[in-house]
Design a protein around this motif. Structure first.
Motif, PDB file in Angstrom:
ATOM      1  N   GLY A 172      11.074  13.585  -5.884  1.00  0.00           N
ATOM      2  CA  GLY A 172       9.847  13.329  -5.138  1.00  0.00           C
ATOM      3  C   GLY A 172       8.601  13.348  -5.999  1.00  0.00           C
ATOM      4  O   GLY A 172       7.566  12.781  -5.614  1.00  0.00           O
ATOM      5  N   ASP A 175       6.701  10.070  -6.654  1.00  0.00           N
ATOM      6  CA  ASP A 175       5.890   9.427  -5.623  1.00  0.00           C
ATOM      7  C   ASP A 175       4.412   9.578  -5.976  1.00  0.00           C
ATOM      8  O   ASP A 175       4.006  10.529  -6.647  1.00  0.00           O
ATOM      9  CB  ASP A 175       6.179  10.067  -4.265  1.00  0.00           C
ATOM     10  CG  ASP A 175       5.640   9.242  -3.103  1.00  0.00           C
ATOM     11  OD1 ASP A 175       5.407   8.039  -3.299  1.00  0.00           O
ATOM     12  OD2 ASP A 175       5.448   9.813  -2.013  1.00  0.00           O
ATOM     13  N   PRO A 177       1.393   9.496  -3.653  1.00  0.00           N
ATOM     14  CA  PRO A 177       0.791   9.355  -2.320  1.00  0.00           C
ATOM     15  C   PRO A 177      -0.716   9.131  -2.336  1.00  0.00           C
ATOM     16  O   PRO A 177      -1.265   8.643  -1.352  1.00  0.00           O
ATOM     17  CB  PRO A 177       1.164  10.681  -1.642  1.00  0.00           C
ATOM     18  CG  PRO A 177       1.432  11.641  -2.755  1.00  0.00           C
ATOM     19  CD  PRO A 177       2.023  10.808  -3.851  1.00  0.00           C
ATOM     20  N   THR A 181       1.206   4.912   1.054  1.00  0.00           N
ATOM     21  CA  THR A 181       2.596   5.190   1.383  1.00  0.00           C
ATOM     22  C   THR A 181       3.467   3.998   1.008  1.00  0.00           C
ATOM     23  O   THR A 181       3.205   2.878   1.440  1.00  0.00           O
ATOM     24  CB  THR A 181       2.750   5.472   2.891  1.00  0.00           C
ATOM     25  OG1 THR A 181       1.917   6.580   3.237  1.00  0.00           O
ATOM     26  CG2 THR A 181       4.199   5.802   3.238  1.00  0.00           C
ATOM     27  N   HIS A 183       6.108   2.262  -2.331  1.00  0.00           N
ATOM     28  CA  HIS A 183       5.957   1.820  -3.712  1.00  0.00           C
ATOM     29  C   HIS A 183       5.019   0.631  -3.845  1.00  0.00           C
ATOM     30  O   HIS A 183       4.115   0.625  -4.686  1.00  0.00           O
ATOM     31  CB  HIS A 183       7.339   1.473  -4.273  1.00  0.00           C
ATOM     32  CG  HIS A 183       7.318   0.911  -5.660  1.00  0.00           C
ATOM     33  ND1 HIS A 183       7.708  -0.383  -5.934  1.00  0.00           N
ATOM     34  CD2 HIS A 183       6.944   1.445  -6.841  1.00  0.00           C
ATOM     35  CE1 HIS A 183       7.596  -0.603  -7.228  1.00  0.00           C
ATOM     36  NE2 HIS A 183       7.142   0.484  -7.805  1.00  0.00           N
ATOM     37  N   GLN A 186       1.387   1.541  -3.143  1.00  0.00           N
ATOM     38  CA  GLN A 186       0.849   2.334  -4.241  1.00  0.00           C
ATOM     39  C   GLN A 186       0.582   1.478  -5.473  1.00  0.00           C
ATOM     40  O   GLN A 186      -0.482   1.571  -6.097  1.00  0.00           O
ATOM     41  CB  GLN A 186       1.820   3.470  -4.571  1.00  0.00           C
ATOM     42  CG  GLN A 186       1.952   4.501  -3.459  1.00  0.00           C
ATOM     43  CD  GLN A 186       3.062   5.494  -3.720  1.00  0.00           C
ATOM     44  OE1 GLN A 186       3.746   5.437  -4.756  1.00  0.00           O
ATOM     45  NE2 GLN A 186       3.270   6.425  -2.799  1.00  0.00           N
TER      46      GLN A 186
END
Length: 366
Positions: A172, A175, A177, A181, A183, A186
């Motif tokens: 995790g 990620d 954030p 939310t 891939h 982002q």
């Protein structure tokens, strides 16, 4: 193209010897041989090669080493996420994905001027980017059926990575954030924000592609998979035609596996069609590659055309950054027509036009 040498080789050799000896005092003294930069290294990270010999009470022990130094002056990405790379290598060392064993890492920049990690060097051959493996080198010298085995071995590495369970491995931390939310959300937000950093904000093809990617973004069904990020033949060490180690995890993320598959296909396309080279006979094409990947993973590939535009866009942007770094370092005079970025931009325009034709309308500025 390797990062320019940024340190004194003799001073580096002594510093590494002292660091290795301090980490294993029972092994006795450590002698480190000449430190060299591999000619086939990439521009996004400093790689040093050397051999170390421990001379303790028992028989001398020799290890071939690869030292990866965190980027400082030559940073391709706005955030190198160095700690995440080290952590990911530690996790992968216990999986079916072959990586070079991590022997240790040093977060203190006082030793080599930046954090670094030391890996056991995996001996073998890597398909070269410069000159392209489609034009010369050991892969070009193989008969077609053996080239095919090399390519399919690369696809098998993709499948092995994508079969891993990110939740079970505690991935995790990859990620992001703060950029949204998912891939794609982002990545698109990050590239939109940092396009000037890369030096691609004045590239009309890149900005048009980014707008197209925002407009046509597909769904990202859960759960995400581990993405290698820089998935290509040139990041695999081969023992014969068999992959022995997967290299370079600085672009690792969580997301849809199509992102890796599209990058794998696009980087090969760049090294052949993109530079005007004839693609090697024996290498499976796009359709066969997708079928083989689907058989290995059980995953039905979807939205690959979108991810191919995404791959072409990212590669164009990264080559813009490399061009800027070459100019800032004095290796290349400002304003030079650098073939790498020019070819990447031209191929992006072609890929984007193909996608626009499928969707209707024209996406590339005339």
């Amino acid at each position: 193209m390797p990062v320019p040498v940024q340190r004194d080789p003799e001073q580096t050799r002594r510093a590494l010897a002292a660091w290795l000896a301090a980490r294993s005092p029972r092994a006795g003294e450590v002698e480190v041989g000449p430190v060299r930069v591999p000619g086939a290294a990439g521009f996004s990270g400093e790689i040093l090669m050397c051999d170390a010999e421990w001379t303790g009470s028992g028989p001398p022990r020799r290890e071939p080493l690869a030292v990866r130094v965190a980027p400082t002056g030559h940073r391709v990405h706005p955030d190198d996420r160095w700690a995440d790379q080290v952590r990911l290598l530690e996790v992968l060392d216990g999986t079916d994905v072959p990586v070079a064993p991590l022997l240790g890492h040093e977060p203190d920049p006082s030793v080599l001027g930046a954090p670094f990690l030391v890996m056991r060097r995996i001996e073998g051959r890597v398909p070269a980017d410069l000159p392209s493996y489609h034009r010369e080198g050991w892969l070009a010298a193989l008969p077609p059926h053996r080239r095919r085995a090399v390519w399919l071995g690369g696809v098998e590495m993709l499948a092995a990575i994508h079969r891993l369970d990110p939740d079970a491995l505690g991935l995790g931390f990859l990620d992001r954030p703060r950029y949204g939310t998912g891939h794609l959300t982002q990545q698109l937000a990050e590239y939109t924000r940092f396009l000037p950093f890369y030096g691609a904000d004045g590239n009309r093809t890149a900005t048009t592609a980014l707008a197209w990617l925002h407009e046509h973004r597909p769904e990202e069904p859960a759960p995400p998979r581990l993405l290698w990020g820089d998935a290509r033949l040139g990041n695999i060490v081969y023992d014969g035609e068999t992959p022995a180690a997967v290299l370079d995890w600085e672009m690792a993320a969580l997301g849809r596996p199509e992102s890796d598959l599209a990058w794998f296909l696009h980087l090969d396309r760049h090294l052949s069609e993109g530079i005007g080279a004839v693609r090697l006979a024996g290498l499976p094409g796009r359709a066969e590659t997708v079928r083989h990947y689907e058989r290995l993973t059980g995953h039905a590939v979807r939205d690959l055309e979108y991810y191919e535009v995404f791959a072409a866009f990212r590669f164009c942007v990264l080559t813009a950054r490399v061009t800027r770094l070459l100019e800032e370092s004095g290796i290349m005079p400002p304003g030079t027509d650098f073939p790498l970025h020019r070819n990447a931009t031209r191929l992006l325009a072609r890929v984007l036009e193909e996608a626009a034709d499928r969707c209707g309308g024209t996406a590339v500025p005339r």
